[in-house]
Design an enzyme around this catalytic site. Structure first.
Site, PDB file in Angstrom:
ATOM      1  N   GLU A 207       0.018  11.991 -11.520  1.00 61.72           N
ATOM      2  CA  GLU A 207       0.870  11.264 -12.468  1.00 61.72           C
ATOM      3  C   GLU A 207       1.890  12.203 -13.113  1.00 61.72           C
ATOM      4  OE1 GLU A 207       0.573   7.532 -15.591  1.00 61.72           O
ATOM      5  OE2 GLU A 207      -1.268   8.609 -15.095  1.00 61.72           O
TER       6      GLU A 207
ATOM      7  N   ASP B 156      -7.431  11.773  -9.483  1.00 62.80           N
ATOM      8  CA  ASP B 156      -7.753  10.578 -10.248  1.00 62.80           C
ATOM      9  C   ASP B 156      -8.072   9.468  -9.249  1.00 62.80           C
ATOM     10  OD1 ASP B 156      -7.912   8.386 -11.856  1.00 62.80           O
ATOM     11  OD2 ASP B 156      -6.009   8.707 -12.904  1.00 62.80           O
TER      12      ASP B 156
END
Length: 268
Positions: free
Chosen positions: A39, A156
């Site tokens: 991200e 993640d």
């Protein structure tokens, strides 16, 4: 030849913001050999020099084609022999969700699996990603084994596998991230692809340790989190893990992301 490999993974929740709040100092202080970020939400041109090409690191960035979304990166103290962006599925090739580097004895991959939202296109995207990614993991393990390499896919995963992996599991049984079909898919990553969760190898019981806490309410202070940032390794590497640490900030105001780095050390 034996050596120690330390790999750290963290969802930075926007690298430009994280760089201003403590990521740069954390990167300078870490003892990790490889750092994987997810991200990132920026192209290399948008990032400050100290995170685009920090001294002492070989940096590889894989931003998303859609500006301000997703993005993964890998920092390695050893220059990679090979770099791969994406895993061969056209829909996700430029989505900024997968990047792997081939080092002398191991393949290290940074993964940002879609987060999903039940009843929306985001959940459909997550399901398409999972369907395409599982066979790739099977292929990756086989190819690496043929080349004499182990593999660790970190990042993640956006799925809590068991009830010990999130504080409020009863209230999340119908929410993305803890759906029965998502948990079953992660089980197939373990059984069919043959990867092992190195955290659970050292701490099979739990609960936690959690790696993500919502910014809303008192989630961090109450340690009401999810364990969704994981390092999944091939068996030969997983059995050599000697330490896994979730680098949870000492206080709410010392966080530079809503996730904490997960750092594992392997005595290879």
């Amino acid at each position: 030849m034996q050596f120690v490999l330390t790999v750290s993974t963290v969802n930075v929740n926007g690298l430009r913001a994280a760089a201003k709040k403590g990521f740069v100092e954390w990167l300078a202080a870490t003892k990790a050999d490889v750092v994987c970020c997810q991200e990132v939400r920026a192209t290399a041109e948008q990032l400050p020099a100290e995170v685009v090409d920090p001294e002492g690191w070989f940096a590889v960035h894989a931003p998303a084609a859609v500006k301000g979304r997703n993005g993964v990166a890998v920092y390695s103290r050893v220059e990679p022999e090979e770099v791969r962006i994406g895993f061969g599925e056209p829909e996700f090739e430029d989505s900024g969700r997968y990047l792997e580097v081939h080092l002398p004895n191991v393949v290290v991959a940074s993964l940002y699996l879609p987060s999903g939202d039940v009843g929306t296109e985001r959940q459909d995207e997550k399901e398409r990603f999972m369907a395409a990614f599982l066979p790739y993991l099977v292929e990756l393990r086989a190819k690496a084994a043929a080349a004499g390499r182990e593999v660790v896919v970190v990042g993640d995963w956006n799925i809590a596998y068991d009830t010990v992996d999130l504080k409020n599991w009863r209230g999340n049984r119908k929410n993305s991230g803890f759906l029965p079909e998502e948990r079953a898919w992660l089980g197939r990553v373990y059984s069919e692809a043959g990867f092992a969760d190195v955290q659970r190898r050292l701490d099979p019981e739990g609960p936690g340790p959690y790696t993500w806490w919502s910014y809303r309410g008192q989630a961090f202070d109450n340690d009401s989190g999810w364990r969704i940032d994981c390092q999944l390794a091939t068996p030969g590497l997983a059995e050599k893990v000697v330490d896994v640490v979730v680098e949870r900030a000492a206080a709410y105001d010392q966080r530079w992301s809503d996730h904490a780095p997960v750092t594992a050390t392997y005595d290879i």
